[in-house]
Structure formats: structure tokens, C-alpha cells
Design a protein around this motif. Structure first.
Motif, PDB file in Angstrom:
ATOM      1  N   GLN A 162       0.756  -1.104   0.043  1.00 57.62           N
ATOM      2  CA  GLN A 162      -0.087  -0.109  -0.092  1.00 57.62           C
ATOM      3  C   GLN A 162       0.976   1.387  -0.052  1.00 57.62           C
ATOM      4  O   GLN A 162       1.770   1.285   0.805  1.00 57.62           O
ATOM      5  CB  GLN A 162      -0.994  -0.141   1.074  1.00 57.62           C
ATOM      6  CG  GLN A 162      -1.817  -1.126   1.180  1.00 57.62           C
ATOM      7  CD  GLN A 162      -2.479  -1.134   2.505  1.00 57.62           C
ATOM      8  OE1 GLN A 162      -1.765  -1.810   3.576  1.00 57.62           O
ATOM      9  NE2 GLN A 162      -3.896  -1.055   2.578  1.00 57.62           N
ATOM     10  N   ALA A 163       0.552   2.218  -0.774  1.00 51.50           N
ATOM     11  CA  ALA A 163       1.195   3.361  -0.956  1.00 51.50           C
ATOM     12  C   ALA A 163       0.529   4.591  -1.112  1.00 51.50           C
ATOM     13  O   ALA A 163      -0.494   4.530  -1.648  1.00 51.50           O
ATOM     14  CB  ALA A 163       2.316   3.121  -1.935  1.00 51.50           C
ATOM     15  N   GLN A 164       1.038   5.862  -0.595  1.00 53.74           N
ATOM     16  CA  GLN A 164       0.803   6.978  -0.780  1.00 53.74           C
ATOM     17  C   GLN A 164       1.717   8.066  -0.853  1.00 53.74           C
ATOM     18  O   GLN A 164       2.759   7.927  -0.229  1.00 53.74           O
ATOM     19  CB  GLN A 164      -0.505   7.609   0.243  1.00 53.74           C
ATOM     20  CG  GLN A 164      -1.671   6.893  -0.006  1.00 53.74           C
ATOM     21  CD  GLN A 164      -2.595   7.743   1.146  1.00 53.74           C
ATOM     22  OE1 GLN A 164      -3.092   7.093   2.163  1.00 53.74           O
ATOM     23  NE2 GLN A 164      -3.174   8.621   0.528  1.00 53.74           N
ATOM     24  N   GLY A 165       1.624   8.685  -2.163  1.00 51.09           N
ATOM     25  CA  GLY A 165       2.641   9.849  -2.299  1.00 51.09           C
ATOM     26  C   GLY A 165       2.106  11.228  -2.106  1.00 51.09           C
ATOM     27  O   GLY A 165       3.060  12.090  -2.192  1.00 51.09           O
ATOM     28  N   LEU A 188      -2.306   4.955   5.480  1.00 49.30           N
ATOM     29  CA  LEU A 188      -2.249   3.758   4.637  1.00 49.30           C
ATOM     30  C   LEU A 188      -3.303   2.868   4.695  1.00 49.30           C
ATOM     31  O   LEU A 188      -3.386   1.783   3.820  1.00 49.30           O
ATOM     32  CB  LEU A 188      -1.018   3.137   4.455  1.00 49.30           C
ATOM     33  CG  LEU A 188       0.206   3.989   4.279  1.00 49.30           C
ATOM     34  CD1 LEU A 188       1.661   3.535   4.709  1.00 49.30           C
ATOM     35  CD2 LEU A 188       0.087   4.256   2.686  1.00 49.30           C
ATOM     36  N   PHE A 215       4.327   1.322  -7.968  1.00 57.44           N
ATOM     37  CA  PHE A 215       3.677   2.769  -7.835  1.00 57.44           C
ATOM     38  C   PHE A 215       4.383   3.866  -8.279  1.00 57.44           C
ATOM     39  O   PHE A 215       5.534   3.731  -8.276  1.00 57.44           O
ATOM     40  CB  PHE A 215       3.744   2.951  -6.165  1.00 57.44           C
ATOM     41  CG  PHE A 215       3.007   4.362  -5.837  1.00 57.44           C
ATOM     42  CD1 PHE A 215       1.705   4.620  -5.669  1.00 57.44           C
ATOM     43  CD2 PHE A 215       4.046   5.495  -5.304  1.00 57.44           C
ATOM     44  CE1 PHE A 215       1.212   5.850  -5.170  1.00 57.44           C
ATOM     45  CE2 PHE A 215       3.521   6.652  -5.268  1.00 57.44           C
ATOM     46  CZ  PHE A 215       2.134   6.823  -4.998  1.00 57.44           C
ATOM     47  N   THR A 240       5.678   7.761  -9.135  1.00 60.32           N
ATOM     48  CA  THR A 240       5.519   8.909  -8.239  1.00 60.32           C
ATOM     49  C   THR A 240       5.264  10.172  -9.424  1.00 60.32           C
ATOM     50  O   THR A 240       5.046  11.357  -8.906  1.00 60.32           O
ATOM     51  CB  THR A 240       6.778   9.439  -7.879  1.00 60.32           C
ATOM     52  OG1 THR A 240       7.929   9.358  -8.901  1.00 60.32           O
ATOM     53  CG2 THR A 240       7.469   8.034  -6.951  1.00 60.32           C
ATOM     54  N   VAL A 270       7.307   9.331  -0.280  1.00 60.25           N
ATOM     55  CA  VAL A 270       6.234   8.408  -0.426  1.00 60.25           C
ATOM     56  C   VAL A 270       6.131   7.462   0.857  1.00 60.25           C
ATOM     57  O   VAL A 270       7.379   6.772   1.141  1.00 60.25           O
ATOM     58  CB  VAL A 270       6.497   7.341  -1.747  1.00 60.25           C
ATOM     59  CG1 VAL A 270       5.578   6.389  -1.981  1.00 60.25           C
ATOM     60  CG2 VAL A 270       6.573   8.360  -2.887  1.00 60.25           C
ATOM     61  N   TRP A 271       5.079   7.339   1.433  1.00 57.87           N
ATOM     62  CA  TRP A 271       4.962   6.024   2.612  1.00 57.87           C
ATOM     63  C   TRP A 271       4.371   4.809   1.968  1.00 57.87           C
ATOM     64  O   TRP A 271       3.354   5.125   1.192  1.00 57.87           O
ATOM     65  CB  TRP A 271       3.890   6.670   3.520  1.00 57.87           C
ATOM     66  CG  TRP A 271       4.514   7.951   4.381  1.00 57.87           C
ATOM     67  CD1 TRP A 271       4.574   9.290   4.087  1.00 57.87           C
ATOM     68  CD2 TRP A 271       5.542   7.695   5.698  1.00 57.87           C
ATOM     69  NE1 TRP A 271       5.406  10.034   5.011  1.00 57.87           N
ATOM     70  CE2 TRP A 271       5.685   9.200   5.909  1.00 57.87           C
ATOM     71  CE3 TRP A 271       5.852   6.749   6.295  1.00 57.87           C
ATOM     72  CZ2 TRP A 271       6.613   9.472   7.093  1.00 57.87           C
ATOM     73  CZ3 TRP A 271       6.632   6.757   7.349  1.00 57.87           C
ATOM     74  CH2 TRP A 271       7.088   8.278   7.770  1.00 57.87           C
ATOM     75  N   PHE A 272       4.735   3.952   2.370  1.00 56.02           N
ATOM     76  CA  PHE A 272       4.375   2.599   1.784  1.00 56.02           C
ATOM     77  C   PHE A 272       4.514   1.521   2.851  1.00 56.02           C
ATOM     78  O   PHE A 272       5.113   1.398   3.853  1.00 56.02           O
ATOM     79  CB  PHE A 272       4.874   2.033   0.633  1.00 56.02           C
ATOM     80  CG  PHE A 272       6.476   1.882   0.402  1.00 56.02           C
ATOM     81  CD1 PHE A 272       7.138   1.077   0.608  1.00 56.02           C
ATOM     82  CD2 PHE A 272       7.219   3.203   0.309  1.00 56.02           C
ATOM     83  CE1 PHE A 272       8.504   0.863   0.513  1.00 56.02           C
ATOM     84  CE2 PHE A 272       8.567   2.963   0.407  1.00 56.02           C
ATOM     85  CZ  PHE A 272       9.126   1.775   0.589  1.00 56.02           C
ATOM     86  N   ARG A 273       3.504   0.573   3.044  1.00 53.16           N
ATOM     87  CA  ARG A 273       3.444  -0.503   3.899  1.00 53.16           C
ATOM     88  C   ARG A 273       3.292  -1.552   3.308  1.00 53.16           C
ATOM     89  O   ARG A 273       2.445  -1.797   2.234  1.00 53.16           O
ATOM     90  CB  ARG A 273       2.301  -0.297   4.970  1.00 53.16           C
ATOM     91  CG  ARG A 273       2.443  -1.222   5.969  1.00 53.16           C
ATOM     92  CD  ARG A 273       0.912  -0.864   7.067  1.00 53.16           C
ATOM     93  NE  ARG A 273      -0.126  -1.160   6.693  1.00 53.16           N
ATOM     94  CZ  ARG A 273      -1.285  -1.354   6.979  1.00 53.16           C
ATOM     95  NH1 ARG A 273      -1.292  -1.024   8.350  1.00 53.16           N
ATOM     96  NH2 ARG A 273      -2.420  -1.328   6.504  1.00 53.16           N
ATOM     97  N   GLN A 309       9.369   4.901   4.246  1.00 54.88           N
ATOM     98  CA  GLN A 309       9.361   6.226   3.703  1.00 54.88           C
ATOM     99  C   GLN A 309      10.432   6.169   3.026  1.00 54.88           C
ATOM    100  O   GLN A 309      11.576   5.983   3.102  1.00 54.88           O
ATOM    101  CB  GLN A 309       9.397   7.403   4.605  1.00 54.88           C
ATOM    102  CG  GLN A 309       8.941   8.662   4.049  1.00 54.88           C
ATOM    103  CD  GLN A 309       9.643   9.816   4.890  1.00 54.88           C
ATOM    104  OE1 GLN A 309      10.893   9.640   5.269  1.00 54.88           O
ATOM    105  NE2 GLN A 309       8.989  10.870   5.150  1.00 54.88           N
TER     106      GLN A 309
END
Length: 268
Positions: free
Chosen positions: A80-83, A98, A107, A109, A116-119, A189
Motif C-alpha cells: 500500500q502506498a501514498q505519495g 495507509l 507505484f 511517483t 512516499v509512504w508505503f506498507r 518512507q
């Protein structure tokens, strides 16, 4: 009578001399023909037989020889990622954000340099081997990972230094998680530059080492081949005083730098 005998002796010597010259000329022509045929044979062998044999043997080796860099066990990891999170977010806040992000295997950018945070969850791989996560993006600039948002990072890295469990691997980074008996979840991150595409691969430790050796070998072949060709063209330019060849040699070296940058070898 004596004159007639002298004439007969002269005629005999002339005939013998002519026969010797004819035999010598015939032998010379025969040697020329043999030499010409041998030259033609060797020319045909060097122009056609030798290249054909090299191509045939090379094809046989490529098709049937087992590669010493063959790897297995690489497993793509979904994450899972969000930028677009605010720069003030800390690990606990990013963990909560997330929760609603979909699972992806890549993912983009979109040229953004925002963090970018991702788990992701890491399954054990390789039986009794150590599990290593590879971050192969050559555009990655920094990376930090946590096992739990409330604990210190297990590793940090940038293009100048690495610490903890993170190390440089090929064109990107890798994190060694040791021997896993059950899946673990990591929060990370990263910052990226350029047209970055984030992806994750889980490896058994020894297999990733083999893949890294193959990466460096390929870079060595590329650099060695183009530098050798550039040196040959430069020497040709000096011998023939064709300075346009110098420009061609410089063009080859420029192509080498572009290829190394595209492969991520310039970061090594």
C-alpha cells in the motif's frame, strides 16, 4: 665431318636446354596453381568457415550451457502506498493513512519528489535462508523502514550512506530481515527523483547475492566492450590521421555513460 658432328652436339645441347627450361616453367606454373588454390582455400576458410564455426559454437553455448547466474525464488511483494501525504506526517500518522490505500505491485511517483509512504507484509522465503527485500528503483534517493511505527527505524539509507539493516543493492536498496518464521509488516518512507516506479521483491539472501553479481558482470561487459571499441577507434584515428574518428570515439564513451545511467550503474 667434324662440322657435322659439332652441329649435332649443338642441336642436342639446345634440345636438352629447351627441355630443362620447359620442365622448369611447367613446375613453376604448377607451384603457382597450387599456391593460388591454397590461398583461395585459406581465404574461404577465414571469411566463411571460421565465422560460421564461431556463430555455431556460440549458439550452442547460449542454448545449452547452464548459467552460473541463474536465480530462483524472487517473489514480487504487494504493498500500500501514498505519495500525497503532508510532509509533517510521522510514522504513526502515515500508518493510519495507509489503512485505506489499495494493494498494488507498482507505484508511480509521476515525477514528484515528495516523500512516499508505503506498507507491506513480507512472507518468509527460501526455507532456512535469510529473507531480503529489494527496492530495485534506480530513482530512489532515501529510504527508511520501521517494524512498528512507535519504535526506532530498523535502517536508513541514502546515496551517500547506509545504516542499520538497509544496504545498497544493484541500482537500488535492500533490507535484510533475517530468518523469518512468520510474515512481518514493515512501514517505509522513501524519496525519489525522476520518473520513479516503486516496486518490491522478496529474495532468499543467497539468491539476491547471485543476482547482484550478474548485475555487476553485465555492467562490466558493457563498459569493457564499449571502452575497448573506443580505444580501437582512437588508435585508428591516430594512425590514419582521421580526426573525425576521435569524435566517434567520444560519442561511444558518451553512449556508455548514458547506458550506465539508464541501468543505474552510475550509483555504484
Amino acid at each position: 665431318m667434324a662440322g657435322e658432328l659439332g652441329n649435332e652436339r649443338d642441336d642436342g645441347r639446345n634440345t636438352n636446354d629447351f627441355s630443362d627450361e620447359l620442365s622448369e616453367l611447367t613446375g613453376t606454373r604448377r607451384r603457382w596453381r597450387i599456391t593460388a588454390r591454397l590461398d583461395e582455400l585459406f581465404r574461404s576458410i577465414s571469411l566463411y568457415a571460421v565465422p560460421a564455426a564461431i556463430m555455431l559454437l556460440s549458439g550452442i553455448v547460449l542454448m545449452f550451457q547452464e548459467s552460473q547466474y541463474a536465480v530462483r525464488g524472487a517473489t514480487p511483494v504487494s504493498f500500500q502506498a501514498q505519495g500525497d501525504l503532508p510532509a509533517t506526517f510521522n510514522p504513526p500518522m502515515a500508518q493510519g493513512a495507509l489503512e485505506r490505500a489499495p494493494l498494488v505491485q507498482q507505484f508511480s511517483t509521476h515525477l514528484s519528489e515528495a516523500p512516499v509512504w508505503f506498507r507491506f507484509s513480507v512472507p518468509p522465503v527460501g526455507g532456512q535462508e535469510r529473507t531480503v527485500i529489494e527496492f530495485p528503483s534506480r530513482h530512489a534517493q532515501t529510504l527508511a523502514c520501521w517494524r512498528s511505527p512507535d519504535t526506532p527505524a530498523i535502517g536508513r539509507a541514502d546515496r551517500g550512506d547506509v545504516s542499520g539493516g538497509i544496504r545498497v543493492s544493484k541500482a537500488g536498496f535492500a533490507i535484510d530481515l533475517g530468518h523469518l518464521v512468520e510474515p512481518v509488516t514493515l512501514l517505509c518512507q522513501g524519496t525519489f527523483s525522476g520518473p520513479a516506479h516503486l516496486s518490491l521483491v522478496a529474495w532468499p539472501g543467497p539468491e539476491l547475492r547471485i543476482s547482484e553479481k550478474e548485475f555487476h558482470r553485465s555492467n562490466g561487459l558493457l563498459e569493457g566492450g564499449l571502452l575497448t571499441l573506443s580505444a580501437f577507434v582512437l588508435v585508428t584515428a591516430i594512425i590514419n590521421k582521421e580526426w573525425l574518428y576521435v569524435l566517434f570515439a567520444a560519442w561511444l564513451i558518451g553512449n556508455l555513460r548514458l547506458a550506465a545511467n539508464s541501468l543505474g550503474a552510475d550509483t555504484q
